[in-house]
Design a protein around this motif. Structure first.
Motif, PDB file in Angstrom:
ATOM      1  N   ASN A   1      13.850  18.369  13.334  1.00  0.00           N
ATOM      2  CA  ASN A   1      12.400  18.489  13.451  1.00  0.00           C
ATOM      3  C   ASN A   1      11.803  17.086  13.429  1.00  0.00           C
ATOM      4  N   ALA A   2      11.040  16.740  14.479  1.00  0.00           N
ATOM      5  CA  ALA A   2      10.524  15.380  14.626  1.00  0.00           C
ATOM      6  C   ALA A   2       9.175  15.168  13.953  1.00  0.00           C
ATOM      7  N   THR A   3       8.656  16.164  13.252  1.00  0.00           N
ATOM      8  CA  THR A   3       7.399  15.963  12.544  1.00  0.00           C
ATOM      9  C   THR A   3       7.592  14.963  11.407  1.00  0.00           C
ATOM     10  N   THR A   4       6.506  14.310  11.032  1.00  0.00           N
ATOM     11  CA  THR A   4       6.541  13.240  10.040  1.00  0.00           C
ATOM     12  C   THR A   4       7.101  13.734   8.709  1.00  0.00           C
ATOM     13  N   VAL A   5       7.967  12.917   8.111  1.00  0.00           N
ATOM     14  CA  VAL A   5       8.549  13.229   6.809  1.00  0.00           C
ATOM     15  C   VAL A   5       7.872  12.366   5.758  1.00  0.00           C
ATOM     16  N   ILE A   6       7.457  12.999   4.652  1.00  0.00           N
ATOM     17  CA  ILE A   6       6.918  12.236   3.542  1.00  0.00           C
ATOM     18  C   ILE A   6       7.903  12.292   2.371  1.00  0.00           C
ATOM     19  N   GLU A   7       8.004  11.180   1.682  1.00  0.00           N
ATOM     20  CA  GLU A   7       8.939  11.094   0.560  1.00  0.00           C
ATOM     21  C   GLU A   7       8.471  11.943  -0.616  1.00  0.00           C
ATOM     22  N   ARG A   8       7.147  11.931  -0.832  1.00  0.00           N
ATOM     23  CA  ARG A   8       6.600  12.692  -1.953  1.00  0.00           C
ATOM     24  C   ARG A   8       5.081  12.771  -1.848  1.00  0.00           C
ATOM     25  N   ILE A   9       4.530  13.737  -2.559  1.00  0.00           N
ATOM     26  CA  ILE A   9       3.098  13.808  -2.807  1.00  0.00           C
ATOM     27  C   ILE A   9       2.895  13.158  -4.167  1.00  0.00           C
ATOM     28  N   GLU A  10       2.203  12.053  -4.196  1.00  0.00           N
ATOM     29  CA  GLU A  10       2.186  11.239  -5.407  1.00  0.00           C
ATOM     30  C   GLU A  10       1.098  11.659  -6.396  1.00  0.00           C
ATOM     31  N   GLY A  11       0.053  12.285  -5.922  1.00  0.00           N
ATOM     32  CA  GLY A  11      -1.044  12.667  -6.803  1.00  0.00           C
ATOM     33  C   GLY A  11      -2.366  12.409  -6.115  1.00  0.00           C
ATOM     34  N   ARG A  12      -3.427  12.404  -6.881  1.00  0.00           N
ATOM     35  CA  ARG A  12      -4.749  12.205  -6.323  1.00  0.00           C
ATOM     36  C   ARG A  12      -5.133  10.732  -6.347  1.00  0.00           C
ATOM     37  N   GLU A  13      -5.915  10.352  -5.352  1.00  0.00           N
ATOM     38  CA  GLU A  13      -6.336   8.956  -5.255  1.00  0.00           C
ATOM     39  C   GLU A  13      -7.136   8.535  -6.486  1.00  0.00           C
ATOM     40  N   ASP A  14      -7.945   9.445  -7.033  1.00  0.00           N
ATOM     41  CA  ASP A  14      -8.750   9.074  -8.195  1.00  0.00           C
ATOM     42  C   ASP A  14      -7.981   9.163  -9.503  1.00  0.00           C
ATOM     43  N   ASP A  15      -6.658   9.409  -9.420  1.00  0.00           N
ATOM     44  CA  ASP A  15      -5.806   9.324 -10.604  1.00  0.00           C
ATOM     45  C   ASP A  15      -4.920   8.082 -10.589  1.00  0.00           C
ATOM     46  N   ILE A  16      -5.126   7.210  -9.606  1.00  0.00           N
ATOM     47  CA  ILE A  16      -4.440   5.915  -9.619  1.00  0.00           C
ATOM     48  C   ILE A  16      -4.990   5.098 -10.794  1.00  0.00           C
ATOM     49  N   PHE A  17      -4.092   4.556 -11.614  1.00  0.00           N
ATOM     50  CA  PHE A  17      -4.538   3.779 -12.769  1.00  0.00           C
ATOM     51  C   PHE A  17      -5.071   2.413 -12.315  1.00  0.00           C
ATOM     52  N   LEU A  18      -6.126   1.961 -12.983  1.00  0.00           N
ATOM     53  CA  LEU A  18      -6.753   0.679 -12.680  1.00  0.00           C
ATOM     54  C   LEU A  18      -6.827  -0.130 -13.979  1.00  0.00           C
ATOM     55  N   PHE A  19      -6.075  -1.222 -14.023  1.00  0.00           N
ATOM     56  CA  PHE A  19      -6.040  -2.065 -15.215  1.00  0.00           C
ATOM     57  C   PHE A  19      -6.593  -3.461 -14.890  1.00  0.00           C
ATOM     58  N   PRO A  20      -7.185  -4.129 -15.883  1.00  0.00           N
ATOM     59  CA  PRO A  20      -7.613  -5.514 -15.658  1.00  0.00           C
ATOM     60  C   PRO A  20      -6.403  -6.431 -15.458  1.00  0.00           C
ATOM     61  N   SER A  21      -6.550  -7.338 -14.516  1.00  0.00           N
ATOM     62  CA  SER A  21      -5.475  -8.288 -14.233  1.00  0.00           C
ATOM     63  C   SER A  21      -5.494  -9.422 -15.243  1.00  0.00           C
ATOM     64  N   VAL A  22      -4.340 -10.000 -15.513  1.00  0.00           N
ATOM     65  CA  VAL A  22      -4.264 -11.131 -16.436  1.00  0.00           C
ATOM     66  C   VAL A  22      -4.915 -12.374 -15.832  1.00  0.00           C
ATOM     67  N   THR A  23      -5.115 -12.375 -14.515  1.00  0.00           N
ATOM     68  CA  THR A  23      -5.728 -13.527 -13.849  1.00  0.00           C
ATOM     69  C   THR A  23      -7.152 -13.232 -13.389  1.00  0.00           C
ATOM     70  N   GLY A  24      -7.688 -12.083 -13.812  1.00  0.00           N
ATOM     71  CA  GLY A  24      -9.021 -11.682 -13.373  1.00  0.00           C
ATOM     72  C   GLY A  24      -8.930 -10.660 -12.258  1.00  0.00           C
ATOM     73  N   GLY A  25      -9.915  -9.794 -12.156  1.00  0.00           N
ATOM     74  CA  GLY A  25      -9.875  -8.759 -11.150  1.00  0.00           C
ATOM     75  C   GLY A  25      -9.210  -7.496 -11.685  1.00  0.00           C
ATOM     76  N   GLN A  26      -8.591  -6.759 -10.794  1.00  0.00           N
ATOM     77  CA  GLN A  26      -8.077  -5.440 -11.144  1.00  0.00           C
ATOM     78  C   GLN A  26      -6.734  -5.202 -10.486  1.00  0.00           C
ATOM     79  N   VAL A  27      -5.843  -4.503 -11.197  1.00  0.00           N
ATOM     80  CA  VAL A  27      -4.514  -4.176 -10.679  1.00  0.00           C
ATOM     81  C   VAL A  27      -4.421  -2.668 -10.496  1.00  0.00           C
TER      82      VAL A  27
END
Length: 442
Positions: free
Chosen positions: A323-349
């Motif tokens: 089957n030539a349809t696109t293969v995805i490795e996984r469904i990772e979760g929701r975009e608004d559940d991506i963790f956002l931490f402050p960077s040690v150099t400023g900004g966000q990771v």
């Protein structure tokens, strides 16, 4: 609609999806989609007030002229979008009453209507015709009934809301039994002892409860096939289900009110249903993307350029199943559940869900967990077993991850793990948010 016609619609859809739609090359996939998107555009121009005065969709390239849809837009434009002259307020009243009474039989002008909240928590309204419901049933059966055997299956569905199509599709060849996830699990375990399904369809949170019952000897359950639905199937849960139920593959049905989006093939690869939906990809990095959907089989409530909030990860190679349809490795979760931490150099990771999950996977002895970011610099870990050794191991993994990615190590708070009844399981969740950006028009 007569029972004979209903079964015929299911049978036709089953045959098309099981045997007739053979897309062995990417060129075949693209030709198929181009033909069906053009046909769908002509239907929408004629039957949907929303599309009547907008650019005609003649090709997939024409879709770019349309703004993105989301749940709020679908609610606001419900009356103009739908092709069956449905009124939003009337449909909403029927859907709310069905939820309150747990009776999902009532229809509106021959159309099933219901509420959708998903894991985002924002209420939506969906509408689907008999033809679409039975075509969906045929597609699902085609993809998930075990190969080489079509008769004698007993299918157990664990779902939040029942649907009367299951009662119609059941026959002397296939039996369906619906298990309401709002009912006590003890009742379901008793029923499963007698029913003994050959195909078990359930969210991972339910499968975890059933796995525990099997491990304790409370339940003997040996389905031929297990299909995870409605929640993200993590590597952690896959590993457990394989061990407990003795399966090499835990199948997935990536299904939401916006469409039947992906399924696991017999080789264990998760394929996008590109013979049903045209996918645009809003990439977050070189492999992760948020899908933008155009369902060219959905007519009652058109889905055109609907941007989901899910993060999918492309596989690094095609599947060998043909089957030539696109293969995805996984469904990772929701975009608004991506963790956002402050960077040690400023900004966000940005820290993706699978990186957080692996902090738990690397710790021996963890039997259940949830990780919640509650502030920019605070994380709560709900873990079983709750002991100091496990806490230290998890903290060590987070410290290693913070050093590798360059974010400020958050304050770690540990709590005992507990199941939240009636709530979709999210292993990784962000409950703290920066200012949200508005939906972009692309």
């Amino acid at each position: 609609m007569s029972g004979v016609r209903q079964k015929l619609l299911v049978a036709v859809s089953f045959a098309q999806n099981r045997w007739l739609h053979r897309l062995h090359t990417r060129a075949a996939v693209e030709r198929f989609q181009a033909r069906h998107v053009k046909k769908h555009g002509a239907f929408l121009r004629q039957h949907s007030p929303y599309f009547r005065d907008r650019p005609l969709i003649r090709s997939v390239e024409d879709l770019e002229q349309y703004p993105l849809m989301d749940k709020a837009m679908m609610m606001a434009e419900f009356n103009a979008l739908n092709t069956c002259n449905l009124d939003r307020d009337t449909a909403l009243d029927i859907a709310i009453q069905s939820e309150k009474t747990r009776d999902f039989q009532p229809m509106y002008n021959g159309v099933s209507v219901g509420l959708s909240s998903g894991t985002s928590g924002h209420r939506g309204l969906f509408a689907i015709s008999d033809e679409e419901r039975y075509a969906w049933a045929g597609a699902v059966l085609a993809r998930f009934l075990p190969k080489g055997r079509l008769r004698g299956h007993r299918i157990a569905f664990f779902l939040r809301a029942n649907n009367n199509l299951y009662e119609t599709v059941k026959s002397r060849f296939i039996t369906f039994q619906y298990f309401d996830t709002y009912r006590p699990m003890a009742e379901h375990i008793d029923a499963l002892r007698d029913y003994q399904p050959t195909v078990l369809v359930a969210p991972p949170s339910v499968l975890n409860v059933l796995a525990s019952a099997v491990e304790s000897g409370e339940l003997v359950l040996k389905p031929d096939k297990i299909v995870a639905v409605a929640e993200v199937l993590t590597v952690f849960d896959q590993r457990r289900f394989k061990e407990v139920f003795g399966h090499d593959i835990i199948f997935q049905a990536y299904q939401c009110t916006e469409g039947f989006l992906a399924y696991t093939c017999s080789r264990g690869s998760l394929h996008l249903n590109e013979d049903i939906v045209y996918f645009e990809k809003d990439f977050l990095d070189d492999r992760r993307f948020v899908p933008i959907l155009t369902d060219f089989r959905r007519r009652t409530q058109p889905i055109v350029r609907y941007r989901l909030n899910d993060v999918l990860v492309l596989a690094d190679k095609p599947c060998t199943c043909g089957n030539a349809t696109t293969v995805i490795e996984r469904i990772e979760g929701r975009e608004d559940d991506i963790f956002l931490f402050p960077s040690v150099t400023g900004g966000q990771v940005t820290v993706f869900s699978d990186m957080i999950e692996r902090c738990l996977l690397y710790c021996d002895g963890v039997t259940d967990y949830r990780v919640v970011q509650v502030a920019a610099d605070k994380v709560t870990v709900y873990v079983d077993p709750a002991n100091t050794c496990i806490h230290d191991a998890i903290t060590h993994e987070f410290t290693s991850l913070s050093s590798k990615l360059g974010f400020v190590m958050p304050e770690m708070n540990f709590q005992p793990y507990a199941v939240e009844p009636g709530v979709k399981l999210k292993r990784v969740e962000r409950r703290w948010s920066p200012l949200q950006q508005p939906l972009q028009q692309r």
